[in-house]
Design a protein around this motif. Structure first.
Motif, PDB file in Angstrom:
ATOM      1  N   ALA A   1       0.749  -1.281  -0.075  1.00  0.00           N
ATOM      2  CA  ALA A   1       0.010  -0.142  -0.177  1.00  0.00           C
ATOM      3  C   ALA A   1       0.789   1.210   0.026  1.00  0.00           C
ATOM      4  O   ALA A   1       0.671   2.344  -0.810  1.00  0.00           O
ATOM      5  CB  ALA A   1      -0.908  -0.008   0.977  1.00  0.00           C
ATOM      6  N   ALA A   2       1.871   1.034   0.812  1.00  0.00           N
ATOM      7  CA  ALA A   2       2.993   2.351   0.754  1.00  0.00           C
ATOM      8  C   ALA A   2       3.551   2.480  -0.576  1.00  0.00           C
ATOM      9  O   ALA A   2       3.626   3.508  -1.093  1.00  0.00           O
ATOM     10  CB  ALA A   2       3.873   2.308   2.068  1.00  0.00           C
ATOM     11  N   ASP A   3       3.982   1.580  -1.233  1.00  0.00           N
ATOM     12  CA  ASP A   3       4.406   1.628  -2.631  1.00  0.00           C
ATOM     13  C   ASP A   3       3.405   2.147  -3.617  1.00  0.00           C
ATOM     14  O   ASP A   3       3.836   3.085  -4.264  1.00  0.00           O
ATOM     15  CB  ASP A   3       5.195   0.196  -3.234  1.00  0.00           C
ATOM     16  N   VAL A   4       2.377   1.767  -3.587  1.00  0.00           N
ATOM     17  CA  VAL A   4       1.285   2.260  -4.291  1.00  0.00           C
ATOM     18  C   VAL A   4       1.040   3.885  -3.996  1.00  0.00           C
ATOM     19  O   VAL A   4       1.114   4.734  -4.971  1.00  0.00           O
ATOM     20  CB  VAL A   4      -0.142   1.505  -4.316  1.00  0.00           C
ATOM     21  N   TRP A   5       1.060   4.103  -2.887  1.00  0.00           N
ATOM     22  CA  TRP A   5       1.024   5.895  -2.369  1.00  0.00           C
ATOM     23  C   TRP A   5       2.342   6.510  -2.995  1.00  0.00           C
ATOM     24  O   TRP A   5       1.944   7.349  -3.615  1.00  0.00           O
ATOM     25  CB  TRP A   5       1.087   5.799  -0.888  1.00  0.00           C
ATOM     26  N   LEU A   6       3.426   5.969  -2.976  1.00  0.00           N
ATOM     27  CA  LEU A   6       4.727   6.582  -3.084  1.00  0.00           C
ATOM     28  C   LEU A   6       4.489   6.554  -5.094  1.00  0.00           C
ATOM     29  O   LEU A   6       5.042   7.620  -5.474  1.00  0.00           O
ATOM     30  CB  LEU A   6       6.034   5.732  -3.128  1.00  0.00           C
ATOM     31  N   ARG A   7       4.425   5.558  -5.616  1.00  0.00           N
ATOM     32  CA  ARG A   7       4.191   5.739  -7.322  1.00  0.00           C
ATOM     33  C   ARG A   7       3.072   6.787  -7.415  1.00  0.00           C
ATOM     34  O   ARG A   7       3.539   7.611  -8.406  1.00  0.00           O
ATOM     35  CB  ARG A   7       3.730   4.293  -7.688  1.00  0.00           C
ATOM     36  N   SER A   8       2.053   6.674  -6.794  1.00  0.00           N
ATOM     37  CA  SER A   8       0.866   7.708  -7.038  1.00  0.00           C
ATOM     38  C   SER A   8       1.222   9.031  -7.196  1.00  0.00           C
ATOM     39  O   SER A   8       1.159   9.910  -7.920  1.00  0.00           O
ATOM     40  CB  SER A   8      -0.336   7.539  -6.496  1.00  0.00           C
ATOM     41  N   PHE A   9       1.648   9.263  -5.878  1.00  0.00           N
ATOM     42  CA  PHE A   9       2.246  10.678  -5.435  1.00  0.00           C
ATOM     43  C   PHE A   9       3.366  11.168  -6.328  1.00  0.00           C
ATOM     44  O   PHE A   9       3.117  12.458  -6.855  1.00  0.00           O
ATOM     45  CB  PHE A   9       2.769  10.742  -3.974  1.00  0.00           C
ATOM     46  N   ALA A  10       4.218  10.421  -6.673  1.00  0.00           N
ATOM     47  CA  ALA A  10       5.419  10.968  -7.729  1.00  0.00           C
ATOM     48  C   ALA A  10       4.754  11.040  -9.092  1.00  0.00           C
ATOM     49  O   ALA A  10       5.077  11.958  -9.783  1.00  0.00           O
ATOM     50  CB  ALA A  10       6.661   9.608  -7.802  1.00  0.00           C
ATOM     51  N   ALA A  11       3.703  10.278  -9.432  1.00  0.00           N
ATOM     52  CA  ALA A  11       3.356  10.468 -10.847  1.00  0.00           C
ATOM     53  C   ALA A  11       2.158  11.769 -10.931  1.00  0.00           C
ATOM     54  O   ALA A  11       2.170  12.500 -11.787  1.00  0.00           O
ATOM     55  CB  ALA A  11       2.450   9.295 -11.246  1.00  0.00           C
ATOM     56  N   ALA A  12       1.338  11.777  -9.952  1.00  0.00           N
ATOM     57  CA  ALA A  12       0.333  12.728  -9.695  1.00  0.00           C
ATOM     58  C   ALA A  12       1.033  14.155  -9.423  1.00  0.00           C
ATOM     59  O   ALA A  12       0.310  15.218  -9.882  1.00  0.00           O
ATOM     60  CB  ALA A  12      -0.878  12.512  -8.907  1.00  0.00           C
ATOM     61  N   LEU A  13       1.942  14.204  -8.509  1.00  0.00           N
ATOM     62  CA  LEU A  13       2.201  15.531  -7.948  1.00  0.00           C
ATOM     63  C   LEU A  13       3.832  15.741  -8.136  1.00  0.00           C
ATOM     64  O   LEU A  13       4.621  15.934  -7.005  1.00  0.00           O
ATOM     65  CB  LEU A  13       1.840  15.665  -6.328  1.00  0.00           C
ATOM     66  N   PRO A  14       4.294  15.836  -9.197  1.00  0.00           N
ATOM     67  CA  PRO A  14       5.817  15.830  -9.424  1.00  0.00           C
ATOM     68  C   PRO A  14       6.401  17.151  -9.111  1.00  0.00           C
ATOM     69  O   PRO A  14       7.562  17.112  -8.548  1.00  0.00           O
ATOM     70  CB  PRO A  14       6.000  15.771 -10.954  1.00  0.00           C
ATOM     71  N   THR A  15       5.563  18.183  -8.687  1.00  0.00           N
ATOM     72  CA  THR A  15       6.178  19.361  -8.178  1.00  0.00           C
ATOM     73  C   THR A  15       5.922  19.626  -6.671  1.00  0.00           C
ATOM     74  O   THR A  15       6.522  20.550  -6.163  1.00  0.00           O
ATOM     75  CB  THR A  15       5.386  20.725  -8.832  1.00  0.00           C
ATOM     76  N   VAL A  16       5.197  18.783  -6.059  1.00  0.00           N
ATOM     77  CA  VAL A  16       5.142  18.892  -4.687  1.00  0.00           C
ATOM     78  C   VAL A  16       6.272  18.051  -3.906  1.00  0.00           C
ATOM     79  O   VAL A  16       6.452  16.855  -4.185  1.00  0.00           O
ATOM     80  CB  VAL A  16       3.737  18.052  -4.266  1.00  0.00           C
ATOM     81  N   VAL A  17       6.665  19.026  -3.156  1.00  0.00           N
ATOM     82  CA  VAL A  17       8.011  18.424  -2.193  1.00  0.00           C
ATOM     83  C   VAL A  17       7.499  17.685  -1.055  1.00  0.00           C
ATOM     84  O   VAL A  17       6.999  17.914  -0.212  1.00  0.00           O
ATOM     85  CB  VAL A  17       9.100  19.348  -1.940  1.00  0.00           C
ATOM     86  N   ARG A  18       7.817  16.317  -1.104  1.00  0.00           N
ATOM     87  CA  ARG A  18       7.455  15.431   0.071  1.00  0.00           C
ATOM     88  C   ARG A  18       8.520  15.644   1.397  1.00  0.00           C
ATOM     89  O   ARG A  18       9.699  15.619   1.137  1.00  0.00           O
ATOM     90  CB  ARG A  18       7.554  14.092  -0.358  1.00  0.00           C
ATOM     91  N   PRO A  19       7.854  15.975   2.397  1.00  0.00           N
ATOM     92  CA  PRO A  19       8.778  15.958   3.549  1.00  0.00           C
ATOM     93  C   PRO A  19       9.165  14.855   4.014  1.00  0.00           C
ATOM     94  O   PRO A  19      10.166  14.814   5.128  1.00  0.00           O
ATOM     95  CB  PRO A  19       7.682  16.947   4.586  1.00  0.00           C
ATOM     96  N   ARG A  20       8.819  13.783   3.903  1.00  0.00           N
ATOM     97  CA  ARG A  20       9.187  12.428   4.302  1.00  0.00           C
ATOM     98  C   ARG A  20       9.904  11.644   3.071  1.00  0.00           C
ATOM     99  O   ARG A  20       9.406  11.648   2.166  1.00  0.00           O
ATOM    100  CB  ARG A  20       7.927  11.677   4.699  1.00  0.00           C
ATOM    101  N   SER A  21      10.732  10.904   3.719  1.00  0.00           N
ATOM    102  CA  SER A  21      11.459   9.766   2.924  1.00  0.00           C
ATOM    103  C   SER A  21      10.622   8.739   2.610  1.00  0.00           C
ATOM    104  O   SER A  21       9.598   8.511   3.342  1.00  0.00           O
ATOM    105  CB  SER A  21      12.539   9.438   3.530  1.00  0.00           C
ATOM    106  N   ASP A  22      11.060   7.818   1.495  1.00  0.00           N
ATOM    107  CA  ASP A  22      10.198   6.601   1.274  1.00  0.00           C
ATOM    108  C   ASP A  22      10.106   5.573   2.450  1.00  0.00           C
ATOM    109  O   ASP A  22       8.866   5.085   2.697  1.00  0.00           O
ATOM    110  CB  ASP A  22      10.840   5.901   0.216  1.00  0.00           C
ATOM    111  N   ASP A  23      11.277   5.662   2.987  1.00  0.00           N
ATOM    112  CA  ASP A  23      11.274   4.671   4.080  1.00  0.00           C
ATOM    113  C   ASP A  23      10.374   5.282   5.338  1.00  0.00           C
ATOM    114  O   ASP A  23       9.521   4.404   6.104  1.00  0.00           O
ATOM    115  CB  ASP A  23      12.543   4.556   5.010  1.00  0.00           C
ATOM    116  N   GLU A  24      10.218   6.404   5.724  1.00  0.00           N
ATOM    117  CA  GLU A  24       9.156   7.030   6.659  1.00  0.00           C
ATOM    118  C   GLU A  24       7.826   6.997   6.205  1.00  0.00           C
ATOM    119  O   GLU A  24       7.078   6.524   6.958  1.00  0.00           O
ATOM    120  CB  GLU A  24       9.604   8.449   6.776  1.00  0.00           C
ATOM    121  N   VAL A  25       7.605   7.012   4.887  1.00  0.00           N
ATOM    122  CA  VAL A  25       6.235   6.753   4.133  1.00  0.00           C
ATOM    123  C   VAL A  25       5.871   5.348   4.748  1.00  0.00           C
ATOM    124  O   VAL A  25       4.737   4.772   5.132  1.00  0.00           O
ATOM    125  CB  VAL A  25       6.059   7.164   2.687  1.00  0.00           C
TER     126      VAL A  25
END
Length: 152
Positions: free
Chosen positions: A20-44
């Motif tokens: 589920a976290a991996d889906v979130w990470l892929r989706s966020f990267a695809a849909a929101l490429p200009t939004v800076v994530r405050p958390r690392s992949d491992d933290e997500v």
């Protein structure tokens, strides 16, 4: 809840957290490429493993044994709805929203970023109305966002 493509919506179990976290990470990267994530992949991944799956009402969409979508509800808050980018436009999000409305028949609220115009169109198509716009000072990303509400 099954559909013609073999996608099942079901409550997440502990073993689903990483996928589920991996889906979130892929989706966020695809849909929101200009939004800076405050958390690392491992933290997500840790947040999904320690908070979202065990402590929240977390649902997954599963197809052929793989998690392809995730939705998290917290009372009236539709806190997360993310789909694998390859699965967008196939009705899974529609099914998640229908399920959220079933689970929250008194109404729902959600936040999305102002830059996410496809999400605005999606939620508006499902009867959600934008009720508040912010400068982003209240979210971790510091990204302007919009609060949507749905009332039956």
């Amino acid at each position: 809840m099954n559909d013609r493509e073999g996608v099942v919506l079901r409550r997440a179990v502990d073993a689903d957290a990483a996928a589920a976290a991996d889906v979130w990470l892929r989706s966020f990267a695809a849909a929101l490429p200009t939004v800076v994530r405050p958390r690392s992949d491992d933290e997500v991944r840790q947040y999904f493993r320690e908070v979202l799956v065990p402590l929240r009402e977390t649902w997954v969409a599963e197809a052929a044994g793989a998690v392809v979508g995730v939705m998290v509800l917290q009372g009236e808050l539709l806190a997360q709805l993310y789909l694998d980018p390859d699965r967008r436009g196939r009705g899974i999000g529609d099914r998640f929203v229908a399920l959220a409305k079933e689970r929250g028949p008194q109404g729902l609220t959600l936040w999305t970023f102002q830059v996410n115009k496809p999400a605005h169109r999606f939620y508006e198509r499902h009867g959600f109305v934008a009720v508040e716009f912010t400068d982003g000072s209240g979210n971790e990303e510091r990204e302007p966002d919009v609060r949507y509400e749905w009332r039956p």
